[in-house]
Design a protein around this motif. Structure first.
Motif, PDB file in Angstrom:
ATOM      1  N   TRP A 187      39.889  -2.731   9.994  1.00  0.00           N
ATOM      2  CA  TRP A 187      40.995  -2.915  10.923  1.00  0.00           C
ATOM      3  C   TRP A 187      42.340  -2.921  10.198  1.00  0.00           C
ATOM      4  CZ3 TRP A 187      36.116  -4.556  11.912  1.00  0.00           C
ATOM      5  CH2 TRP A 187      35.599  -4.270  13.188  1.00  0.00           C
ATOM      6  N   VAL A 192      45.533  -0.183  10.527  1.00  0.00           N
ATOM      7  CA  VAL A 192      46.967  -0.479  10.660  1.00  0.00           C
ATOM      8  C   VAL A 192      47.751   0.286   9.609  1.00  0.00           C
ATOM      9  CG1 VAL A 192      48.708  -2.298  10.511  1.00  0.00           C
ATOM     10  CG2 VAL A 192      46.537  -2.758  11.637  1.00  0.00           C
ATOM     11  N   ALA A 236      48.276   3.555  10.735  1.00  0.00           N
ATOM     12  CA  ALA A 236      49.114   3.682  11.921  1.00  0.00           C
ATOM     13  C   ALA A 236      50.595   3.558  11.602  1.00  0.00           C
ATOM     14  CB  ALA A 236      48.717   2.608  12.937  1.00  0.00           C
ATOM     15  N   LEU A 279      55.303   2.471  18.839  1.00  0.00           N
ATOM     16  CA  LEU A 279      54.057   1.708  18.884  1.00  0.00           C
ATOM     17  C   LEU A 279      52.934   2.528  19.500  1.00  0.00           C
ATOM     18  CD1 LEU A 279      55.510  -1.750  19.931  1.00  0.00           C
ATOM     19  CD2 LEU A 279      54.802  -1.000  17.666  1.00  0.00           C
ATOM     20  N   LEU A 280      53.290   3.369  20.457  1.00  0.00           N
ATOM     21  CA  LEU A 280      52.253   4.211  21.054  1.00  0.00           C
ATOM     22  C   LEU A 280      51.699   5.194  20.034  1.00  0.00           C
ATOM     23  CD1 LEU A 280      50.774   5.216  23.671  1.00  0.00           C
ATOM     24  CD2 LEU A 280      52.453   7.037  23.664  1.00  0.00           C
ATOM     25  N   GLY A 321      49.639   3.437  17.766  1.00  0.00           N
ATOM     26  CA  GLY A 321      48.394   3.094  18.441  1.00  0.00           C
ATOM     27  C   GLY A 321      47.410   4.244  18.450  1.00  0.00           C
ATOM     28  N   TYR A 346      46.033   4.502  15.049  1.00  0.00           N
ATOM     29  CA  TYR A 346      45.157   3.353  14.825  1.00  0.00           C
ATOM     30  C   TYR A 346      43.787   3.586  15.444  1.00  0.00           C
ATOM     31  CZ  TYR A 346      43.545  -1.506  15.266  1.00  0.00           C
ATOM     32  OH  TYR A 346      42.822  -2.652  15.211  1.00  0.00           O
ATOM     33  N   SER A 347      43.798   4.014  16.685  1.00  0.00           N
ATOM     34  CA  SER A 347      42.523   4.247  17.363  1.00  0.00           C
ATOM     35  C   SER A 347      41.753   5.384  16.724  1.00  0.00           C
ATOM     36  CB  SER A 347      42.752   4.571  18.839  1.00  0.00           C
ATOM     37  OG  SER A 347      42.975   3.392  19.553  1.00  0.00           O
ATOM     38  N   HIS A 402      37.056   3.192  20.582  1.00  0.00           N
ATOM     39  CA  HIS A 402      38.361   3.752  20.246  1.00  0.00           C
ATOM     40  C   HIS A 402      38.499   5.213  20.628  1.00  0.00           C
ATOM     41  CE1 HIS A 402      40.507   0.398  18.345  1.00  0.00           C
ATOM     42  NE2 HIS A 402      39.296  -0.057  18.102  1.00  0.00           N
ATOM     43  N   LEU A 432      45.431   5.979  25.796  1.00  0.00           N
ATOM     44  CA  LEU A 432      46.747   6.064  25.163  1.00  0.00           C
ATOM     45  C   LEU A 432      47.442   7.369  25.521  1.00  0.00           C
ATOM     46  CD1 LEU A 432      45.866   4.553  21.685  1.00  0.00           C
ATOM     47  CD2 LEU A 432      47.447   3.592  23.346  1.00  0.00           C
TER      48      LEU A 432
END
Lengths: 454, 194
Positions: free
Chosen positions: A284, A288, A291, A310-311, A314, A317-318, A358, A365
């Motif tokens: 995890w 990050v 990301a 942030l999107l 994200g 990240y996913s 994810h 997303l």
């Protein structure tokens, strides 16, 4: 290298993308996306690396998947998490720690034909040595004297230059998606700063992991492992990349981007790297790390941390999870022996669940993007097929839990991200459109005011 | 050039301008010192050439996968340089011990696991064609999980030791490099004045 070639290069599709790019107007997508898509789609890929390095070929055999590179923590985590997953770096491109290739039985000859993840930024060979020559060279005693001629190649491998490049391209994607007019100098400074930060983080990561790298097939040819460079020089190189890189970002771009870059270096070298051997939470943290680079690209362009940043973060990240989890599925033996705490070894059910979760999150997303006015509504529509496909492969991986499904998912993730980012860029909501809408709105307000006044 | 020299790989003593004057005078004793001062080469079956003033690194060890280093001991090794060399030798020895033992245990336990599983399935270790029977990755997964959790504490301890060793050695290297650089600058200054 005479591995069986069974590629089906979608040249037509690549051509289509290139054509589309040319027609989008002045704004140019870094053509790396096209390149990477093309590269990612081929099973057997050879491509030239940067000119200043000697010609390097990465070939990938049909059978074994090579390693993952971890994105540099500092820079952007490259989308090729697996490749970059080797060492998560700040870079957007999530480096995947090199995973030793899945191999049943090795002969000395075949050891030379190690398959590498195309995006693996792990190791690059200086030159293609035919047959078992490399293993022969490997068995000789070498003088530990730094050859200045070899230094560029050594530093390139130390900094995981391929992964760094992928991370920088993810940061570029973040920059490109920001709803502001494109500024070339800012873009160049942000890319350079991110690249330097990524080099620094990757070097420190290798500095920390020498004995572990020696014991894993994918990483055993790294410069520090082979004694081609001293740890002192590696640290000096990292400092001489990281400090100017962060300074460039802070002073040349904006302090927010610099802070994010420094934070990413810290997260990658001081959190992710030690955590890999202590707890499965490292995945995890690494996600990050991957990301942050597109977020850095966005903040470099706009100067603020918007919802859009942030999107984008994200999405990266996913993406890390199906990418890394699928790759790690085949490296369980090396992880177990090397003492790495990875979900695929300790919590295999969780590993597959998280990957599937994810994949589905990516669909969600993609829908959020137009809601935040980053893209038009065509984006979730066009990206739905590829998101559904990766989700399908994620589901197969979840259900079957075997090597072939994990490899399919991994390979899909390699082309999925560049394609997604490309589609996102082409569906980007034009800045002009927004300005027009703003003007209209303003005018109607004025009119309303006029009417109200007596 | 000299700056590159001091940062060069290994903690070995490079051809220092000051030393070259003295070494030519005492070349006989220097050579003798070189010949005798590579004791680690005895166990490893390789002797670096006598004229070489650098460390030599060998192929990966069969058990530990770590590459052994034969350190060069210069005739005029300072106390600091000796501390660095000894730290590196100690680290090398302890890492070698750890990984050799660990990898051997892994191989052994893996064999035992395969044997017990095959027996449970009613199969032999070698099938009809004489090939060694193996289990697939899914069956081995239990073993990998078990092995990792069994050795978790051992790895935590090793990580701590490794990080300490690494920082200490790198710091000593930095000190040695700095001292050499200052020495070289002083020598340069003296030469220029002459």
């Amino acid at each position: 290298m005479s591995a069986a070639r069974s590629c089906r290069p979608p040249r037509a599709l690549t051509g289509l993308f290139v054509w589309h790019l040319r027609n989008t107007g002045a704004r140019q997508i870094p053509c790396r996306f096209v390149h990477f898509y093309h590269v990612a789609s081929n099973r057997l890929i050879t491509f030239q690396y940067f000119n200043f390095l000697k010609r390097m070929y990465v070939t990938q055999c049909n059978k074994d998947l090579s390693q993952r590179a971890k994105p540099k923590s500092d820079s952007i985590v490259s989308p090729f998490h697996e490749l970059q997953q080797l060492d998560q770096e700040k870079k957007v491109v999530h480096k995947i720690s090199s995973v030793s290739p899945i191999h049943q039985s090795w002969s000395e000859m075949s050891s030379r034909n190690e398959l590498r993840e195309m995006k693996s930024a792990a190791e690059t060979e200086d030159s293609v040595i035919p047959g078992g020559a490399e293993s022969k060279e490997d068995r000789q005693w070498k003088e530990m004297k730094l050859q200045l001629d070899d230094l560029p190649g050594i530093l390139a491998r130390l900094s995981k230059i391929r992964l760094t490049a992928l991370v920088v391209s993810t940061a570029s994607a973040g920059f490109a998606m920001a709803p502001v007019p494109f500024e070339l100098t800012c873009f160049m400074l942000a890319s350079l700063g991110t690249g330097l930060a990524s080099c620094a983080a990757n070097s420190i990561n290798q500095f920390f992991e020498v004995p572990f790298d020696s014991n894993m097939n994918r990483t055993k040819n790294r410069p520090l492992v082979r004694g081609q460079i001293s740890p002192l020089l590696a640290v000096c190189f990292a400092a001489s990349c990281g400090i100017p890189g962060i300074a460039l970002l802070t002073l040349g771009v904006n302090p927010l981007t610099g802070a994010l870059g420094a934070f990413n270096i810290f997260l990658y070298t001081c959190c992710y790297t030690p955590l890999k051997r202590m707890s499965i939470a490292n995945t995890w943290v690494g996600a990050v790390v991957g990301a942050i680079p597109p977020v850095m690209g966005w903040t470099a362009a706009t100067g603020s941390l918007d919802a859009g940043a942030l999107l984008l973060g994200g999405i990266l990240y996913s993406w890390q999870f199906p990418h890394f989890n699928a790759l790690s599925w085949g490296l369980r033996e090396d992880y177990s022996r090397g003492g790495y705490c990875m979900m695929s070894v300790t919590h295999p059910g969780l590993c597959r669940r998280v990957a599937l979760r994810h994949c589905l999150a990516l669909i969600g997303l993609s829908v959020v993007a137009p809601v935040l006015s980053i893209t038009t509504w065509t984006f979730p529509v066009i990206s739905l097929p590829i998101n559904l496909y990766i989700s399908y492969l994620g589901f197969r991986f979840y259900r079957d839990a075997d090597r072939s499904s994990s490899r399919k998912l991994f390979f899909c993730s390699l082309w999925h991200l560049p394609m997604l980012l490309l589609v996102m860029f082409t569906c980007k909501k034009s800045v002009l459109e927004k300005e027009d809408k703003g003007k209209l709105h303003g005018r109607s307000n004025e009119m309303a005011v006029e009417i109200r006044l007596p | 050039m000299a700056a590159a020299r001091v940062l060069r790989a290994g903690g070995c003593y490079r051809r220092h301008p000051l030393a070259s004057a003295s070494s030519s005078a005492s070349s006989g004793s220097g050579r003798a010192a070189e010949r005798g001062e590579r004791p680690d080469s005895v166990g490893l079956g390789f002797r670096p050439p006598a004229h070489s003033h650098s460390d030599w690194i060998g192929p990966p060890d069969k058990l530990s996968n770590l590459r052994p280093v034969i350190f060069y001991v210069p005739p005029e090794e300072s106390a600091l340089e000796r501390r660095l060399r000894e730290a590196r030798q100690e680290a090398q020895a302890s890492n070698q011990r750890f990984w050799a033992r660990h990898n051997r245990a892994f191989r052994q336990e893996k064999e035992e696991f395969i044997y017990s599983r095959l027996k449970a399935k009613g199969l032999e270790m070698r099938d009809e064609s004489g090939q060694k029977a193996t289990l697939n990755a899914e069956e081995m997964a239990d073993f990998y999980k078990d092995f990792l959790s069994k050795n978790f504490k051992k790895h935590l301890q090793y990580n701590r030791d490794w990080y300490k060793q690494n920082f200490r050695i790198t710091f000593l290297m930095g000190q040695v490099a700095l001292v050499r650089a200052l020495r070289w600058l002083r020598w340069r200054k003296k030469n220029v004045e002459q």
